[in-house]
Scaffold this motif. Structure first.
Motif, PDB file in Angstrom:
ATOM      1  N   THR A  83      -2.090  -6.036 -14.526  1.00 45.17           N
ATOM      2  CA  THR A  83      -1.444  -4.720 -14.495  1.00 45.17           C
ATOM      3  C   THR A  83       0.072  -4.778 -14.291  1.00 45.17           C
ATOM      4  O   THR A  83       0.562  -5.431 -13.365  1.00 45.17           O
ATOM      5  CB  THR A  83      -2.066  -3.816 -13.402  1.00 45.17           C
ATOM      6  OG1 THR A  83      -1.268  -2.631 -13.282  1.00 45.17           O
ATOM      7  CG2 THR A  83      -2.134  -4.488 -12.038  1.00 45.17           C
ATOM      8  N   ALA A  85       1.788  -2.516 -13.193  1.00 53.59           N
ATOM      9  CA  ALA A  85       2.163  -1.748 -11.995  1.00 53.59           C
ATOM     10  C   ALA A  85       2.351  -2.663 -10.780  1.00 53.59           C
ATOM     11  O   ALA A  85       2.995  -2.274  -9.812  1.00 53.59           O
ATOM     12  CB  ALA A  85       1.100  -0.687 -11.701  1.00 53.59           C
ATOM     13  N   LEU A  86       1.784  -3.867 -10.832  1.00 53.95           N
ATOM     14  CA  LEU A  86       1.846  -4.753  -9.661  1.00 53.95           C
ATOM     15  C   LEU A  86       2.502  -6.097  -9.925  1.00 53.95           C
ATOM     16  O   LEU A  86       2.684  -6.890  -9.005  1.00 53.95           O
ATOM     17  CB  LEU A  86       0.424  -4.989  -9.112  1.00 53.95           C
ATOM     18  CG  LEU A  86      -0.358  -3.768  -8.638  1.00 53.95           C
ATOM     19  CD1 LEU A  86      -1.728  -4.172  -8.137  1.00 53.95           C
ATOM     20  CD2 LEU A  86       0.396  -3.031  -7.535  1.00 53.95           C
ATOM     21  N   ARG A 169       2.390  -4.878  -2.439  1.00 54.89           N
ATOM     22  CA  ARG A 169       1.609  -4.484  -3.624  1.00 54.89           C
ATOM     23  C   ARG A 169       0.707  -3.285  -3.357  1.00 54.89           C
ATOM     24  O   ARG A 169      -0.028  -2.855  -4.249  1.00 54.89           O
ATOM     25  CB  ARG A 169       0.746  -5.647  -4.141  1.00 54.89           C
ATOM     26  CG  ARG A 169       1.425  -6.958  -4.233  1.00 54.89           C
ATOM     27  CD  ARG A 169       2.300  -7.115  -5.471  1.00 54.89           C
ATOM     28  NE  ARG A 169       3.128  -8.298  -5.321  1.00 54.89           N
ATOM     29  CZ  ARG A 169       3.942  -8.795  -6.242  1.00 54.89           C
ATOM     30  NH1 ARG A 169       4.047  -8.203  -7.403  1.00 54.89           N
ATOM     31  NH2 ARG A 169       4.660  -9.862  -6.005  1.00 54.89           N
ATOM     32  N   ILE A 170       0.698  -2.783  -2.122  1.00 57.52           N
ATOM     33  CA  ILE A 170      -0.099  -1.590  -1.838  1.00 57.52           C
ATOM     34  C   ILE A 170       0.772  -0.589  -1.086  1.00 57.52           C
ATOM     35  O   ILE A 170       1.769  -0.974  -0.477  1.00 57.52           O
ATOM     36  CB  ILE A 170      -1.370  -1.906  -1.003  1.00 57.52           C
ATOM     37  CG1 ILE A 170      -1.045  -2.821   0.191  1.00 57.52           C
ATOM     38  CG2 ILE A 170      -2.435  -2.531  -1.864  1.00 57.52           C
ATOM     39  CD1 ILE A 170      -2.240  -3.147   1.053  1.00 57.52           C
ATOM     40  N   SER A 171       0.394   0.671  -1.119  1.00 59.83           N
ATOM     41  CA  SER A 171       1.187   1.705  -0.462  1.00 59.83           C
ATOM     42  C   SER A 171       1.119   1.496   1.044  1.00 59.83           C
ATOM     43  O   SER A 171       0.132   0.962   1.565  1.00 59.83           O
ATOM     44  CB  SER A 171       0.633   3.076  -0.818  1.00 59.83           C
ATOM     45  OG  SER A 171      -0.607   3.249  -0.167  1.00 59.83           O
ATOM     46  N   GLN A 192      -3.422   4.258 -13.498  1.00 60.24           N
ATOM     47  CA  GLN A 192      -2.044   3.746 -13.625  1.00 60.24           C
ATOM     48  C   GLN A 192      -1.962   2.260 -13.303  1.00 60.24           C
ATOM     49  O   GLN A 192      -0.876   1.676 -13.289  1.00 60.24           O
ATOM     50  CB  GLN A 192      -1.104   4.502 -12.676  1.00 60.24           C
ATOM     51  CG  GLN A 192      -0.932   5.985 -12.956  1.00 60.24           C
ATOM     52  CD  GLN A 192      -2.136   6.819 -12.523  1.00 60.24           C
ATOM     53  OE1 GLN A 192      -2.827   6.486 -11.557  1.00 60.24           O
ATOM     54  NE2 GLN A 192      -2.421   7.883 -13.261  1.00 60.24           N
ATOM     55  N   GLU A 194      -2.868   0.781 -10.396  1.00 57.25           N
ATOM     56  CA  GLU A 194      -2.573   0.462  -8.997  1.00 57.25           C
ATOM     57  C   GLU A 194      -3.859   0.385  -8.203  1.00 57.25           C
ATOM     58  O   GLU A 194      -4.915   0.829  -8.643  1.00 57.25           O
ATOM     59  CB  GLU A 194      -1.656   1.534  -8.412  1.00 57.25           C
ATOM     60  CG  GLU A 194      -0.282   1.454  -9.029  1.00 57.25           C
ATOM     61  CD  GLU A 194       0.659   2.532  -8.544  1.00 57.25           C
ATOM     62  OE1 GLU A 194       0.184   3.651  -8.256  1.00 57.25           O
ATOM     63  OE2 GLU A 194       1.861   2.239  -8.446  1.00 57.25           O
ATOM     64  N   GLN A 196      -6.388   1.507  -5.623  1.00 58.72           N
ATOM     65  CA  GLN A 196      -6.755   2.805  -5.053  1.00 58.72           C
ATOM     66  C   GLN A 196      -7.997   2.660  -4.178  1.00 58.72           C
ATOM     67  O   GLN A 196      -9.021   2.171  -4.633  1.00 58.72           O
ATOM     68  CB  GLN A 196      -7.032   3.775  -6.215  1.00 58.72           C
ATOM     69  CG  GLN A 196      -7.349   5.171  -5.783  1.00 58.72           C
ATOM     70  CD  GLN A 196      -7.720   6.056  -6.975  1.00 58.72           C
ATOM     71  OE1 GLN A 196      -7.536   5.679  -8.144  1.00 58.72           O
ATOM     72  NE2 GLN A 196      -8.268   7.209  -6.683  1.00 58.72           N
TER      73      GLN A 196
END
Ligand code: X90
Length: 277
Positions: A83, A85-86, A169-171, A192, A194, A196
């Motif tokens: 991904t 995103a990461l 890599r995470i919120s 997206q 990410e 979740q």
């Protein structure tokens, strides 16, 4: 050689029968030691070094030249990345594509952002292979793979989020759950690409029933399932038999995570790629 499939090592796949395939390694850096995620990576050693290491550790995605080397002399390349995103893997593959196509007019690289990793990438790669072996043209293959990717998902269970959290890599909200002992987190790759979270579990049975429940909610009725596990073959095998019991027609394969997914999924992590309608 006409077609070639290339992916980064987060797919946990080293080779493919019948179709030319190359895995491009990411790197795992632990203090002064570097592990190259290729066929020779010593996963037991990496695990040992990581568990005694107190300082920083991290990863690095393939550079443009690594991708170019993997494209080699193929006329048409299908390149599947972790991904975007990461990871920077996708961007670096896109730069490599531009360079390759400029240098060799007539050749073509299709870069596919999996918006996922591990076993969901394997589903995409297997489908690409099927389409290639069926003799389809590249544009047709790209149309069909784009459509196929609307019908694949990634679920996972993680026992710790330390490496994901320390590497941003995470919120922050999810990272807060990183250190809670005995809690396993079941989650999915978001649309997206990410991470979740879906729910928290205590114990293996909760993880298994949660994954099964989410699979059914996603519409799974017995297609392909690919499972990667990090030092957790027991849970992977149990999950496989529970899926088989509910959906005897499903086609399930299990493998161990290679370096990159072992580093982020950590000990006990399970990743599940599945097809749904
Ligand atoms: O570019 C790099 O250095 C690589 C960074 C990769 C970061 C994420 C790896 C995730 C591996 C962990 C559980 C599944 C999360 C899936 C979210 C899409 C596996």
């Amino acid at each position: 050689m006409k077609y070639k499939i290339v992916s980064d090592s987060s797919s946990d796949l080293l080779c493919l029968e019948q179709t030319p395939f190359v895995s491009v390694p990411l790197h795992i850096i632990v203090g002064s030691q570097e592990f190259i995620d290729d066929a020779n990576v010593d996963l037991a050693k990496m695990d040992e070094v990581l568990s005694s290491h107190k300082g920083r550790s991290g990863t690095a995605c393939p550079g443009v030249n690594d991708w170019l080397e993997a494209f080699e002399d193929a006329e048409t390349v299908f390149c599947v990345t972790i991904t975007s995103a990461l990871s920077g893997s996708y961007n670096s593959a896109v730069s490599a594509k531009k360079e390759y196509e400029e240098q060799f007019p007539g050749r073509c690289v299709h870069v596919i952002d999996s918006l996922s990793t591990g076993p969901e990438m394997r589903l995409i790669i297997e489908k690409l292979q099927e389409l290639i072996l069926a003799g389809k043209e590249p544009d047709r293959i790209m149309n069909e793979i784009t459509d196929y990717m609307r019908h694949t998902r990634l679920l996972f269970s993680l026992e710790t989020l330390t490496n994901l959290a320390n590497n941003g890599r995470i919120s922050p909200a999810v990272a807060k759950l990183a250190g809670i002992l005995g809690i396993r987190l079941v989650g999915q790759a978001s649309p997206q690409g990410e991470l979740q979270m879906l729910n928290k579990c205590r114990g293996k049975q909760c993880v298994l029933s949660s994954i099964l429940r989410h699979m059914q909610r996603m519409g799974f009725r017995g297609g392909k399932v690919r499972i990667s596990h990090s030092f957790n073959e027991g849970t992977a095998t149990e999950l496989m038999s529970q899926i088989k019991k509910l959906f005897p027609a499903s086609d399930i394969r299990i493998c161990a995570t290679r370096g990159l997914c072992s580093y982020y999924a950590e000990r006990g992590g399970i990743l599940v790629g599945l097809e749904c309608p």
